[in-house]
Design a protein around this motif. Structure first.
Motif, PDB file in Angstrom:
ATOM      1  N   LEU A  54       0.821  -1.206   0.000  1.00 47.88           N
ATOM      2  CA  LEU A  54       0.000   0.000   0.000  1.00 47.88           C
ATOM      3  C   LEU A  54       0.859   1.261   0.000  1.00 47.88           C
ATOM      4  O   LEU A  54       0.484   2.275  -0.592  1.00 47.88           O
ATOM      5  N   GLN A  55       2.006   1.191   0.653  1.00 47.84           N
ATOM      6  CA  GLN A  55       2.923   2.337   0.612  1.00 47.84           C
ATOM      7  C   GLN A  55       3.407   2.596  -0.809  1.00 47.84           C
ATOM      8  O   GLN A  55       3.612   3.747  -1.214  1.00 47.84           O
ATOM      9  N   ASP A  56       3.578   1.532  -1.578  1.00 48.74           N
ATOM     10  CA  ASP A  56       3.991   1.696  -2.969  1.00 48.74           C
ATOM     11  C   ASP A  56       2.912   2.380  -3.802  1.00 48.74           C
ATOM     12  O   ASP A  56       3.200   2.895  -4.890  1.00 48.74           O
ATOM     13  N   GLU A  57       1.669   2.376  -3.296  1.00 45.04           N
ATOM     14  CA  GLU A  57       0.579   3.074  -3.972  1.00 45.04           C
ATOM     15  C   GLU A  57       0.394   4.500  -3.469  1.00 45.04           C
ATOM     16  O   GLU A  57      -0.520   5.205  -3.909  1.00 45.04           O
ATOM     17  N   GLY A  58       1.243   4.925  -2.518  1.00 42.95           N
ATOM     18  CA  GLY A  58       1.211   6.314  -2.092  1.00 42.95           C
ATOM     19  C   GLY A  58       0.853   6.568  -0.647  1.00 42.95           C
ATOM     20  O   GLY A  58       0.934   7.713  -0.189  1.00 42.95           O
ATOM     21  N   LEU A  59       0.432   5.549   0.107  1.00 43.42           N
ATOM     22  CA  LEU A  59       0.104   5.750   1.512  1.00 43.42           C
ATOM     23  C   LEU A  59       1.380   5.784   2.349  1.00 43.42           C
ATOM     24  O   LEU A  59       2.369   5.136   2.021  1.00 43.42           O
ATOM     25  N   ASP A  60       1.344   6.544   3.469  1.00 42.16           N
ATOM     26  CA  ASP A  60       2.492   6.483   4.361  1.00 42.16           C
ATOM     27  C   ASP A  60       2.360   5.257   5.256  1.00 42.16           C
ATOM     28  O   ASP A  60       1.357   4.536   5.228  1.00 42.16           O
ATOM     29  N   THR A  61       3.376   4.996   6.069  1.00 45.15           N
ATOM     30  CA  THR A  61       3.423   3.761   6.845  1.00 45.15           C
ATOM     31  C   THR A  61       2.269   3.639   7.822  1.00 45.15           C
ATOM     32  O   THR A  61       1.756   2.546   8.082  1.00 45.15           O
ATOM     33  N   TYR A  62       1.801   4.759   8.379  1.00 41.23           N
ATOM     34  CA  TYR A  62       0.697   4.709   9.338  1.00 41.23           C
ATOM     35  C   TYR A  62      -0.642   4.585   8.620  1.00 41.23           C
ATOM     36  O   TYR A  62      -1.521   3.820   9.043  1.00 41.23           O
ATOM     37  N   ALA A  63      -0.820   5.322   7.524  1.00 41.42           N
ATOM     38  CA  ALA A  63      -2.059   5.235   6.752  1.00 41.42           C
ATOM     39  C   ALA A  63      -2.231   3.843   6.156  1.00 41.42           C
ATOM     40  O   ALA A  63      -3.357   3.338   6.039  1.00 41.42           O
ATOM     41  N   ALA A  64      -1.120   3.202   5.783  1.00 42.69           N
ATOM     42  CA  ALA A  64      -1.201   1.849   5.230  1.00 42.69           C
ATOM     43  C   ALA A  64      -1.721   0.875   6.272  1.00 42.69           C
ATOM     44  O   ALA A  64      -2.568   0.015   5.983  1.00 42.69           O
ATOM     45  N   ASN A  65      -1.234   0.985   7.504  1.00 41.07           N
ATOM     46  CA  ASN A  65      -1.760   0.126   8.572  1.00 41.07           C
ATOM     47  C   ASN A  65      -3.257   0.346   8.760  1.00 41.07           C
ATOM     48  O   ASN A  65      -4.033  -0.607   8.881  1.00 41.07           O
ATOM     49  N   ALA A  66      -3.663   1.617   8.791  1.00 44.04           N
ATOM     50  CA  ALA A  66      -5.079   1.934   8.998  1.00 44.04           C
ATOM     51  C   ALA A  66      -5.937   1.380   7.866  1.00 44.04           C
ATOM     52  O   ALA A  66      -7.046   0.875   8.090  1.00 44.04           O
ATOM     53  N   ALA A  67      -5.427   1.451   6.627  1.00 42.81           N
ATOM     54  CA  ALA A  67      -6.177   0.935   5.488  1.00 42.81           C
ATOM     55  C   ALA A  67      -6.384  -0.573   5.569  1.00 42.81           C
ATOM     56  O   ALA A  67      -7.354  -1.104   5.024  1.00 42.81           O
TER      57      ALA A  67
END
Length: 223
Positions: free
Chosen positions: A121-134
């Motif tokens: 998900l980070q490779d799609e543009g989310l940061d490390t915290y937003a990726a966890n939340a997603a």
């Protein structure tokens, strides 16, 4: 010891085994350590204490809580700064005298597979915290109650904490430890991990001065 953060009683942990182990790193650095295992840790995980050096009389030990990172610690991933932080911490603690707690909390507590899902998900543009939340996961699921138990079992009540993360110091203080000061780590920025480091500064207030230009920056004990 009582956990005043979450209001639960912590059982007393005890030392299970102490084993001398010579440590050798890829850059040639070598140091003798004592590895310590425990009985009675609250989460049942196999956390490990790495005892290094001896503090001078009248000084408190230098302690680092290092969360396991297979990709960074073992495979040398440049997407985080975990491997270089581990290498730095061992040498700095050995020089000062203290303990590195190697905590089995992969991916800030979400596990290896979930961490790699978050990487995608980070490779799609989310940061490390937003990726966890997603993924429906906590931004940071780490609980440092076992670390407090380990330090108590080792007879450590007062310490200086080697960390850029204010949450580690706050949790330890809430668990009854006397964290006298928080000592910053070095900055290990590469072109691959600057977004990750920036997210730690912006989202969780890590005290981490980022260099303007990426590229590996080695720590200096005189800095």
């Amino acid at each position: 010891m009582r956990d005043t953060v979450q209001g639960r009683d912590l059982p007393t942990a005890t030392v299970r085994t102490r084993v001398p182990v010579p440590l050798r790193f890829g850059d040639g650095y070598a140091v003798d350590a004592e590895l310590v295992t425990f009985h009675g840790l609250t989460d049942g995980r196999e956390h490990l204490a790495v005892v290094l050096g001896t503090p001078a009389a009248g000084t408190v030990p230098l302690v680092r809580l290092h969360s396991e990172c297979l990709t960074g610690d073992v495979f040398g991933s440049a997407r985080c700064d975990c491997g270089p932080q581990l290498r730095e911490a061992v040498e700095r603690i050995a020089e000062r005298g203290g303990v590195l707690l190697y905590l089995r909390q992969e991916g800030r507590g979400i596990g290896l597979y979930n961490k790699l899902d978050a990487y995608a998900l980070q490779d799609e543009g989310l940061d490390t915290y937003a990726a966890n939340a997603a993924l429906g996961l906590p931004e940071d699921a780490r609980d440092y109650a076992p670390a407090a138990q380990m330090l108590e079992a080792l007879g450590i009540g007062a310490l200086d904490l080697l960390s850029n993360n204010p949450d580690k110091a706050a949790q330890l203080r809430g668990l009854g430890l006397d964290v006298q000061s928080r000592v910053p780590t070095g900055v290990f920025a590469t072109e691959h991990n600057v977004p990750y480091l920036r997210a730690k500064v912006l989202q969780t207030q890590h005290t981490l001065p980022l260099p303007e230009l990426p590229g590996q920056q080695r720590w200096s004990s005189t800095a």
